[in-house]
Write a protein that holds these residues in place. Sequence first.
Motif, PDB file in Angstrom:
ATOM      1  N   ARG A 146      13.962  34.192 -39.364  1.00 30.65           N
ATOM      2  CA  ARG A 146      14.209  32.896 -38.727  1.00 30.65           C
ATOM      3  C   ARG A 146      13.684  32.861 -37.299  1.00 30.65           C
ATOM      4  O   ARG A 146      13.839  33.831 -36.554  1.00 30.65           O
ATOM      5  CB  ARG A 146      15.707  32.591 -38.693  1.00 30.65           C
ATOM      6  N   PRO A 147      13.097  31.730 -36.863  1.00 35.97           N
ATOM      7  CA  PRO A 147      12.791  31.562 -35.446  1.00 35.97           C
ATOM      8  C   PRO A 147      14.084  31.303 -34.672  1.00 35.97           C
ATOM      9  O   PRO A 147      14.931  30.524 -35.119  1.00 35.97           O
ATOM     10  CB  PRO A 147      11.873  30.337 -35.425  1.00 35.97           C
ATOM     11  N   LEU A 148      14.222  31.966 -33.533  1.00 36.37           N
ATOM     12  CA  LEU A 148      15.462  31.863 -32.769  1.00 36.37           C
ATOM     13  C   LEU A 148      15.257  31.263 -31.386  1.00 36.37           C
ATOM     14  O   LEU A 148      15.958  30.337 -30.995  1.00 36.37           O
ATOM     15  CB  LEU A 148      16.097  33.259 -32.637  1.00 36.37           C
ATOM     16  N   VAL A 149      14.312  31.811 -30.634  1.00 36.19           N
ATOM     17  CA  VAL A 149      14.105  31.401 -29.244  1.00 36.19           C
ATOM     18  C   VAL A 149      12.614  31.218 -28.997  1.00 36.19           C
ATOM     19  O   VAL A 149      11.802  32.009 -29.493  1.00 36.19           O
ATOM     20  CB  VAL A 149      14.653  32.462 -28.255  1.00 36.19           C
ATOM     21  N   ALA A 150      12.258  30.180 -28.254  1.00 38.50           N
ATOM     22  CA  ALA A 150      10.852  29.953 -27.920  1.00 38.50           C
ATOM     23  C   ALA A 150      10.706  29.596 -26.451  1.00 38.50           C
ATOM     24  O   ALA A 150      11.629  29.067 -25.821  1.00 38.50           O
ATOM     25  CB  ALA A 150      10.268  28.843 -28.793  1.00 38.50           C
ATOM     26  N   LEU A 244       3.006  30.705 -24.673  1.00 40.56           N
ATOM     27  CA  LEU A 244       4.025  30.421 -25.684  1.00 40.56           C
ATOM     28  C   LEU A 244       4.541  31.734 -26.239  1.00 40.56           C
ATOM     29  O   LEU A 244       3.776  32.675 -26.481  1.00 40.56           O
ATOM     30  CB  LEU A 244       3.468  29.578 -26.833  1.00 40.56           C
ATOM     31  N   ARG A 245       5.851  31.776 -26.432  1.00 42.80           N
ATOM     32  CA  ARG A 245       6.512  32.960 -26.978  1.00 42.80           C
ATOM     33  C   ARG A 245       7.505  32.508 -28.035  1.00 42.80           C
ATOM     34  O   ARG A 245       8.248  31.532 -27.839  1.00 42.80           O
ATOM     35  CB  ARG A 245       7.224  33.721 -25.868  1.00 42.80           C
ATOM     36  N   PHE A 246       7.533  33.253 -29.148  1.00 40.31           N
ATOM     37  CA  PHE A 246       8.428  32.945 -30.252  1.00 40.31           C
ATOM     38  C   PHE A 246       9.169  34.224 -30.626  1.00 40.31           C
ATOM     39  O   PHE A 246       8.546  35.214 -31.025  1.00 40.31           O
ATOM     40  CB  PHE A 246       7.646  32.422 -31.451  1.00 40.31           C
ATOM     41  N   ASP A 247      10.481  34.197 -30.482  1.00 43.36           N
ATOM     42  CA  ASP A 247      11.318  35.329 -30.869  1.00 43.36           C
ATOM     43  C   ASP A 247      11.939  35.041 -32.231  1.00 43.36           C
ATOM     44  O   ASP A 247      12.704  34.078 -32.383  1.00 43.36           O
ATOM     45  CB  ASP A 247      12.422  35.564 -29.838  1.00 43.36           C
ATOM     46  N   PHE A 248      11.612  35.900 -33.202  1.00 39.78           N
ATOM     47  CA  PHE A 248      12.124  35.784 -34.562  1.00 39.78           C
ATOM     48  C   PHE A 248      13.113  36.907 -34.823  1.00 39.78           C
ATOM     49  O   PHE A 248      13.260  37.836 -34.022  1.00 39.78           O
ATOM     50  CB  PHE A 248      10.971  35.864 -35.568  1.00 39.78           C
ATOM     51  N   GLU A 249      13.752  36.866 -35.964  1.00 37.51           N
ATOM     52  CA  GLU A 249      14.681  37.925 -36.337  1.00 37.51           C
ATOM     53  C   GLU A 249      13.996  39.289 -36.391  1.00 37.51           C
ATOM     54  O   GLU A 249      14.617  40.318 -36.102  1.00 37.51           O
ATOM     55  CB  GLU A 249      15.303  37.613 -37.695  1.00 37.51           C
ATOM     56  N   THR A 252       8.670  39.517 -31.975  1.00 38.10           N
ATOM     57  CA  THR A 252       8.239  38.517 -30.999  1.00 38.10           C
ATOM     58  C   THR A 252       6.737  38.303 -31.111  1.00 38.10           C
ATOM     59  O   THR A 252       5.956  39.255 -31.120  1.00 38.10           O
ATOM     60  CB  THR A 252       8.567  38.974 -29.566  1.00 38.10           C
ATOM     61  N   LEU A 253       6.345  37.041 -31.197  1.00 44.08           N
ATOM     62  CA  LEU A 253       4.933  36.659 -31.225  1.00 44.08           C
ATOM     63  C   LEU A 253       4.660  35.800 -30.003  1.00 44.08           C
ATOM     64  O   LEU A 253       5.384  34.836 -29.744  1.00 44.08           O
ATOM     65  CB  LEU A 253       4.622  35.879 -32.502  1.00 44.08           C
ATOM     66  N   GLU A 254       3.627  36.149 -29.221  1.00 41.52           N
ATOM     67  CA  GLU A 254       3.350  35.404 -27.994  1.00 41.52           C
ATOM     68  C   GLU A 254       1.851  35.278 -27.761  1.00 41.52           C
ATOM     69  O   GLU A 254       1.064  36.084 -28.251  1.00 41.52           O
ATOM     70  CB  GLU A 254       4.029  36.081 -26.792  1.00 41.52           C
ATOM     71  N   VAL A 255       1.484  34.239 -27.013  1.00 35.48           N
ATOM     72  CA  VAL A 255       0.090  33.988 -26.686  1.00 35.48           C
ATOM     73  C   VAL A 255      -0.011  33.561 -25.235  1.00 35.48           C
ATOM     74  O   VAL A 255       0.769  32.736 -24.754  1.00 35.48           O
ATOM     75  CB  VAL A 255      -0.534  32.920 -27.614  1.00 35.48           C
ATOM     76  N   ARG A 267      -0.107  38.560 -29.013  1.00 32.75           N
ATOM     77  CA  ARG A 267       0.504  39.879 -29.122  1.00 32.75           C
ATOM     78  C   ARG A 267       1.759  39.787 -29.972  1.00 32.75           C
ATOM     79  O   ARG A 267       2.540  38.845 -29.844  1.00 32.75           O
ATOM     80  CB  ARG A 267       0.865  40.408 -27.728  1.00 32.75           C
ATOM     81  N   PHE A 268       1.948  40.780 -30.828  1.00 31.81           N
ATOM     82  CA  PHE A 268       3.141  40.834 -31.663  1.00 31.81           C
ATOM     83  C   PHE A 268       3.917  42.104 -31.360  1.00 31.81           C
ATOM     84  O   PHE A 268       3.351  43.202 -31.303  1.00 31.81           O
ATOM     85  CB  PHE A 268       2.781  40.795 -33.155  1.00 31.81           C
ATOM     86  N   THR A 269       5.227  41.967 -31.159  1.00 30.57           N
ATOM     87  CA  THR A 269       6.122  43.098 -30.922  1.00 30.57           C
ATOM     88  C   THR A 269       7.174  43.109 -32.022  1.00 30.57           C
ATOM     89  O   THR A 269       8.046  42.239 -32.062  1.00 30.57           O
ATOM     90  CB  THR A 269       6.810  42.986 -29.548  1.00 30.57           C
ATOM     91  N   PRO A 270       7.118  44.095 -32.933  1.00 31.49           N
ATOM     92  CA  PRO A 270       8.089  44.111 -34.037  1.00 31.49           C
ATOM     93  C   PRO A 270       9.456  44.592 -33.578  1.00 31.49           C
ATOM     94  O   PRO A 270       9.584  45.353 -32.627  1.00 31.49           O
ATOM     95  CB  PRO A 270       7.467  45.093 -35.030  1.00 31.49           C
ATOM     96  N   LEU A 271      10.480  44.152 -34.267  1.00 36.24           N
ATOM     97  CA  LEU A 271      11.822  44.676 -34.069  1.00 36.24           C
ATOM     98  C   LEU A 271      11.840  46.130 -34.538  1.00 36.24           C
ATOM     99  O   LEU A 271      11.445  46.413 -35.678  1.00 36.24           O
ATOM    100  CB  LEU A 271      12.828  43.851 -34.860  1.00 36.24           C
ATOM    101  N   PRO A 272      12.271  47.070 -33.679  1.00 38.59           N
ATOM    102  CA  PRO A 272      12.291  48.470 -34.099  1.00 38.59           C
ATOM    103  C   PRO A 272      13.103  48.667 -35.375  1.00 38.59           C
ATOM    104  O   PRO A 272      14.207  48.144 -35.524  1.00 38.59           O
ATOM    105  CB  PRO A 272      12.945  49.181 -32.909  1.00 38.59           C
ATOM    106  N   GLY A 273      12.516  49.423 -36.302  1.00 36.58           N
ATOM    107  CA  GLY A 273      13.188  49.731 -37.550  1.00 36.58           C
ATOM    108  C   GLY A 273      13.123  48.647 -38.598  1.00 36.58           C
ATOM    109  O   GLY A 273      13.683  48.805 -39.688  1.00 36.58           O
TER     110      GLY A 273
END
Length: 358
Positions: A146-150, A244-249, A252-255, A267-273
């Motif tokens: 789910r998208p949570l914060v942008a 723009l930044r999008f924090d998902f469950e 994080t995807l940002e441009v 740039r994409f930063t995955p949730l650890p694990g």
Amino acid sequence: MTRMRAGIVGTGGIAGSHARALSAYADQVELVAIAEIDPQRREKFGKEWSVPGRYPTLAAMLERERLDLVHLCTPPGVHATDAITALDAGATVICEKPPCLSLAEFDSILEAERRNPGHFVGIFQHRFGSAGQAARRLIRDGVLGRPLVAVCHTLWYRGDAYYQVEWRGRWDTEGGGPTMGHGIHQIDLLGYLLGDWTEISARAPRLARDVETEDVSLAHMTFANGAVASVVNSVLSPRQESYLRFDFELGTLEVSHLYGYSVDSWRFTPLPGSPAEEHPPWPPEGEDVPSSHRAQLGAVLASLRAGERPPATGASLRRTLEIVTGIYASAFTGRPVRRDELTADNPFYHQLNGGSGA
């Protein structure tokens, strides 16, 4: 394949971007005419792009030319009138941002679209970079959760000299300040990726520029999917950035860019694990197509050839103007504004300052 015939109205700086995009598809479309009130600019542009038909007005151009596409590169205050005129002449209209000055004008354009064969397309080229398209697919398919914060920030700089052009910084000719004229590109991409919104709380002060409109705005948005976003639009920011930044469950995807992005801008930063760390969904595979007028025009031409409605039209285009309207309505009234409030009996439906003249 019969080539489409295109005309450009207005030959200011942005018209070159339209001409370059048209030249990239010379096998499908030909720039055959321009309309420009200033004779020197008309002749200069016509010679530069080898345009045979050169006219002082849109009406004169439409009287003499059969056009499939009319590109509007004129000041915002005349977009609605020119769009309706071109639609009634049977053309598809490709209009620079902002599409028009109000939801009332936009709905008048839609009415003209309904009674004619052509379409009204808004230039929002950031939808059409391959990275933006890939991000939309990931969100649609739930790959990131789910998208949570942008965050949606347009932090640009425009000095006093920029506002010496008579139509800038005025409600009656530009429609608004950086919310309408600058941040609308990032706002469009925000809505394109997250969908419909439900409520906006905003401020839009005038801090430094001698203009009628705001020179900065800040907003908090809630989307129908439950996500929340902060939106900042500024022409007072010396270090310029479109972000723009999008924090998902699951990550994080940002441009970050200024006037256009490529895949490397993201740039994409995955949730650890998370599964997104084990099997990264980014970067996307395939050709890196930067966001550009060329990318959007290619999508428009493909749709028209297929007999389909082009992207960046109708309800999705209206949504962008609704967000802008909601920001202004909240800023002027000092209270949260819901999307369903922006009906024909609301003063902000007709003018983005609610008719206050402030």
